[in-house]
Design a protein around this motif. Structure first.
Motif, short mmCIF file in Angstrom:
data_model
loop_
_atom_site.label_atom_id
_atom_site.label_comp_id
_atom_site.label_asym_id
_atom_site.label_seq_id
_atom_site.Cartn_x
_atom_site.Cartn_y
_atom_site.Cartn_z
N ARG A 33 0.80 -1.24 0.00
CA ARG A 33 0.00 0.00 0.00
C ARG A 33 0.83 1.28 0.00
O ARG A 33 0.32 2.35 0.32
CB ARG A 33 -0.97 0.03 1.17
CG ARG A 33 -2.00 -1.08 1.14
CD ARG A 33 -3.05 -0.86 2.19
NE ARG A 33 -3.83 -2.08 2.35
CZ ARG A 33 -4.76 -2.23 3.26
NH1 ARG A 33 -5.05 -1.25 4.08
NH2 ARG A 33 -5.41 -3.37 3.35
N SER A 123 -1.09 -8.58 -4.09
CA SER A 123 -1.94 -8.20 -2.97
C SER A 123 -2.17 -9.41 -2.07
O SER A 123 -2.05 -10.55 -2.50
CB SER A 123 -3.30 -7.72 -3.48
OG SER A 123 -3.18 -6.57 -4.27
N TYR A 129 -7.90 -3.43 -1.07
CA TYR A 129 -7.21 -2.21 -0.66
C TYR A 129 -5.72 -2.26 -1.00
O TYR A 129 -5.09 -1.23 -1.14
CB TYR A 129 -7.40 -1.97 0.84
CG TYR A 129 -8.85 -1.77 1.21
CD1 TYR A 129 -9.54 -0.63 0.82
CD2 TYR A 129 -9.54 -2.75 1.93
CE1 TYR A 129 -10.88 -0.45 1.14
CE2 TYR A 129 -10.87 -2.58 2.26
CZ TYR A 129 -11.53 -1.43 1.87
OH TYR A 129 -12.85 -1.25 2.18
N ASN A 131 -4.53 -3.07 -3.71
CA ASN A 131 -4.39 -2.66 -5.11
C ASN A 131 -5.38 -1.52 -5.39
O ASN A 131 -5.97 -1.43 -6.46
CB ASN A 131 -4.66 -3.86 -6.04
CG ASN A 131 -3.89 -3.78 -7.34
OD1 ASN A 131 -2.98 -2.96 -7.49
ND2 ASN A 131 -4.24 -4.61 -8.28
N ALA A 132 -5.53 -0.63 -4.41
CA ALA A 132 -6.58 0.39 -4.44
C ALA A 132 -6.47 1.34 -5.62
O ALA A 132 -7.49 1.78 -6.16
CB ALA A 132 -6.56 1.18 -3.12
N GLU A 135 -7.88 -0.49 -8.63
CA GLU A 135 -9.30 -0.78 -8.38
C GLU A 135 -10.12 0.49 -8.60
O GLU A 135 -11.18 0.47 -9.21
CB GLU A 135 -9.50 -1.31 -6.96
CG GLU A 135 -8.85 -2.65 -6.68
CD GLU A 135 -9.52 -3.82 -7.36
OE1 GLU A 135 -10.66 -3.67 -7.86
OE2 GLU A 135 -8.90 -4.90 -7.39
N SER A 136 -9.62 1.61 -8.09
CA SER A 136 -10.30 2.90 -8.27
C SER A 136 -10.32 3.29 -9.74
O SER A 136 -11.34 3.77 -10.26
CB SER A 136 -9.58 3.96 -7.44
OG SER A 136 -10.14 5.22 -7.66
#
Length: 192
Positions: A33, A123, A129, A131-132, A135-136
């Protein structure tokens, strides 16, 4: 937005039925992260999303540079090929991070990472989260691009995706870049 006749694009729930197995590889989460503070092209994150065209599921694979959140590689194919679209040497990449989807557990990616001495980072199992960033980005891609267009075939998807990526990298403003576009950020990093 109302004064300028602008409207938000709303997310629609769409599902692709899958029976995919999770990648059980022992690869650690090197990225852990830490999404900021990287040199250009050194840390890339990736994931896939799907588009249903003419009775078949097609992949859209994006590669995001954590330096400035720019889409540096993309492909819309029935097989994964986003590394081939990178506009820089693969020797610049230090870490490639993805989730544990089985799509990223394949010999072609393993060979690329080995030949170019790129460290793989995965991940933790069932933890989006980790790989946020991508993903976003996939949520944005679906909302602004996939759900707003129809595609007559795979070639049409590829052409429209190229246009979207150009717009996203050269015109779109990004909150993590103090609302400037990706390209300007790359050229003027540290001057604002």
């Amino acid at each position: 937005m109302k004064q300028n006749d602008l409207m938000s694009a709303y997310t629609k729930k769409k599902y692709k039925p899958t029976n995919c197995k999770v990648n059980e590889d022992e690869t650690p989460n090197i990225l852990n992260r830490r999404f900021d503070g990287h040199r250009p092209h050194s840390h890339l994150v990736s994931d896939l999303t799907y588009v249903f065209i003419c009775g078949k599921w097609n992949y859209i694979c994006l590669l995001i540079d954590l330096y400035n959140r720019e889409i540096v590689g993309h492909a819309a194919v029935r097989r994964k090929a986003a590394f081939a679209t990178l506009p820089f040497s693969l020797f610049e990449i230090e870490v490639f991070h993805a989730d544990r989807g089985s799509e990223f557990a394949n010999e072609r990616i393993d060979e690329i990472l080995e030949v170019f001495e790129i460290k793989r980072s995965l991940s933790r199992k069932e933890n989006p989260y980790d790989n946020a960033v991508i993903e976003s980005m996939n949520k944005i891609l679906k909302k602004e691009f996939i759900y707003q267009h129809s595609f007559s075939n795979l070639y049409d998807l590829q052409l429209q995706l190229n246009d979207y990526v150009h717009w996203y990298n050269h015109k779109c403003l990004h909150g993590t870049l103090e609302y400037i576009c990706h390209r300007w950020s790359s050229e003027n990093r540290g001057t604002f």
